[in-house]
Design a protein around this motif. Structure first.
Motif, PDB file in Angstrom:
ATOM      1  N   LEU A  34      40.805  51.094  40.468  1.00 14.86           N
ATOM      2  CA  LEU A  34      40.518  52.296  39.670  1.00 14.86           C
ATOM      3  C   LEU A  34      41.732  52.632  38.799  1.00 14.86           C
ATOM      4  O   LEU A  34      41.588  53.000  37.625  1.00 14.86           O
ATOM      5  CB  LEU A  34      40.157  53.477  40.582  1.00 14.86           C
ATOM      6  N   PHE A  37      41.680  50.303  35.937  1.00 12.73           N
ATOM      7  CA  PHE A  37      40.722  50.795  34.932  1.00 12.73           C
ATOM      8  C   PHE A  37      41.402  51.808  34.008  1.00 12.73           C
ATOM      9  O   PHE A  37      41.355  51.694  32.784  1.00 12.73           O
ATOM     10  CB  PHE A  37      39.504  51.426  35.612  1.00 12.73           C
ATOM     11  N   ARG A  61      36.699  47.727  32.012  1.00 18.41           N
ATOM     12  CA  ARG A  61      35.354  47.681  32.605  1.00 18.41           C
ATOM     13  C   ARG A  61      35.306  46.724  33.787  1.00 18.41           C
ATOM     14  O   ARG A  61      34.694  47.026  34.822  1.00 18.41           O
ATOM     15  CB  ARG A  61      34.334  47.275  31.533  1.00 18.41           C
ATOM     16  N   LEU A  64      36.629  48.373  36.856  1.00 13.33           N
ATOM     17  CA  LEU A  64      35.690  49.325  37.456  1.00 13.33           C
ATOM     18  C   LEU A  64      34.549  48.591  38.173  1.00 13.33           C
ATOM     19  O   LEU A  64      34.085  49.029  39.233  1.00 13.33           O
ATOM     20  CB  LEU A  64      35.134  50.262  36.376  1.00 13.33           C
TER      21      LEU A  64
ATOM     22  N   PHE B  37      34.075  55.769  25.010  1.00 14.49           N
ATOM     23  CA  PHE B  37      34.706  55.041  26.127  1.00 14.49           C
ATOM     24  C   PHE B  37      36.133  55.541  26.337  1.00 14.49           C
ATOM     25  O   PHE B  37      36.530  55.890  27.454  1.00 14.49           O
ATOM     26  CB  PHE B  37      34.715  53.523  25.844  1.00 14.49           C
ATOM     27  N   ALA B  57      34.672  57.719  34.944  1.00 13.69           N
ATOM     28  CA  ALA B  57      34.905  56.293  34.696  1.00 13.69           C
ATOM     29  C   ALA B  57      33.570  55.577  34.472  1.00 13.69           C
ATOM     30  O   ALA B  57      33.453  54.706  33.608  1.00 13.69           O
ATOM     31  CB  ALA B  57      35.667  55.670  35.866  1.00 13.69           C
ATOM     32  N   ALA B  60      32.391  56.225  31.031  1.00 19.42           N
ATOM     33  CA  ALA B  60      33.156  55.394  30.089  1.00 19.42           C
ATOM     34  C   ALA B  60      32.568  53.978  30.046  1.00 19.42           C
ATOM     35  O   ALA B  60      32.349  53.410  28.971  1.00 19.42           O
ATOM     36  CB  ALA B  60      34.629  55.342  30.500  1.00 19.42           C
ATOM     37  N   ARG B  61      32.296  53.433  31.213  1.00 21.12           N
ATOM     38  CA  ARG B  61      31.729  52.076  31.266  1.00 21.12           C
ATOM     39  C   ARG B  61      30.384  52.022  30.543  1.00 21.12           C
ATOM     40  O   ARG B  61      30.091  51.078  29.806  1.00 21.12           O
ATOM     41  CB  ARG B  61      31.580  51.637  32.720  1.00 21.12           C
TER      42      ARG B  61
END
Lengths: 229, 229
Positions: A34, A37, A61, A64, B37, B57, B60-61
């Motif tokens: 994380l 990320f 990405r 994540l 993002f 997160a 964002a992905r």
């Protein structure tokens, strides 16, 4: 030589022993991923070109996605993602504060060195896990092209600016020192990780052997960049 | 009533007319989604809890996945992602500079209002595209739960702190003013988007009707929060 349920020296892939050993490491890896990320996403925003911005966003990405893969294994072992990773939350805050990059090249090297050490630490510990958890960690740690991208970018930058190489060598030493400090901090604060280490690297002085291994891997990584470790 | 190849009033899904109309909008959407993002990833890093950090997160992905979906349609139309989005790169830099949130609640509202306007702008323009491109834009704009998450979080925060509601209402007006300024800037700098708008909203004064629509959608969004627009 054997107990009632499993042959000596093996660990079942499910059950309390597997879970007790694997959950702390899986939580630590989830937090590191994380953090990766967040780091790669921040790098993406600061990237000098649109191509690099998109490329770094893709690495974010991937990190994540790895959190999700680890979360799945945590669930299989009867755990939950957030309580499992929470003990490690904040472990990298001080590292980040002490290693603020001042250029794009320094930023790239920070990802390469810092996450390199974190990955090597996790892989060493994973040798003490049940086979299924071990294979999940191995799958999560497979390089997604990030290392090659950094090596290519820093190689190209070094050809344009000859003063870059010695400055990056210095920065790399600073980064590895701080990264090994993070590992030391984790071992000091997490007896469950120390126990796992003694299973992963059985014999005398497991911590000493761990640091020798992390340093050797770092040297190999710097060699790949043509930099002295 | 008809020309040699297609019925009057329709646009083939492939070919030079479809591509000429669709590529600028697809490039703009790709840039907006890449910016989303970066924004959601930065929000994730600053989130007050681990749960919110993971949730942002994920948003964002999703935004980056949308860039890929748009890139795929750009390729089908014979274009390439980076040159197609580059004319729009930087369009949100000034907006971001002028709307730096000072609290987590302001940050959440910024995503909700700012990307709300951007999405509505894109959806209005998409009505001028060939059916396949139009359906790609519709699919990309489907809410992934972000709006509901923000509404729930701000509702809960407003119950704890009664002074929050009037402050957020003010902040929302500031955000929508700046967001409509971005739309005006895009129309001023991009004649190809103005041409697409006249196809999407045929008749007199398409820009005036566009702004009326964006304002009405904003009011609906603020209603959902219990805030006066």
């Amino acid at each position: 030589m054997s107990d009632s349920s499993s042959p000596a020296g093996t660990v079942e892939s499910e059950g309390p022993v597997a879970a007790e050993r694997a959950l702390p490491l899986l939580g630590m890896i989830a937090y590191f991923q994380l953090a990766a990320f967040s780091r790669f996403a921040a790098d993406s925003t600061l990237a000098p070109t649109l191509a690099e911005r998109l490329s770094m966003a893709g690495f974010a990405r991937n990190a994540l996605d790895r959190v999700d893969r680890v979360a799945q294994r945590i669930a299989e072992l009867g755990g939950e993602l957030q309580p499992t990773m929470r003990p490690f939350a904040g472990v990298l805050v001080e590292f980040d504060r002490r290693t603020e990059p001042s250029t794009w090249a320094e930023r790239l090297l920070k990802g390469y060195v810092g996450y390199g050490v974190a990955d090597d630490f996790a892989e060493a510990l994973a040798e003490g896990l049940d086979p299924v958890s071990h294979s999940v960690v191995d799958a999560v740690m497979v390089d997604d092209g990030h290392a090659g991208t950094v090596v290519a970018a820093l190689g190209a930058a070094g050809e344009v600016d000859a003063t870059l190489t010695p400055r990056l060598a210095l920065w790399g030493r600073r980064l590895v020192g701080e990264s090994l400090g993070v590992v030391q901090g984790v071992l000091a604060d997490h007896p469950e990780i120390v126990r796992l280490l003694s299973v992963a690297l059985p014999g005398d002085e497991p911590q000493q052997r761990l640091f020798a291994r992390l340093t050797a891997e770092h040297t190999r990584r710097m060699d790949r960049l043509g930099l002295a470790a």
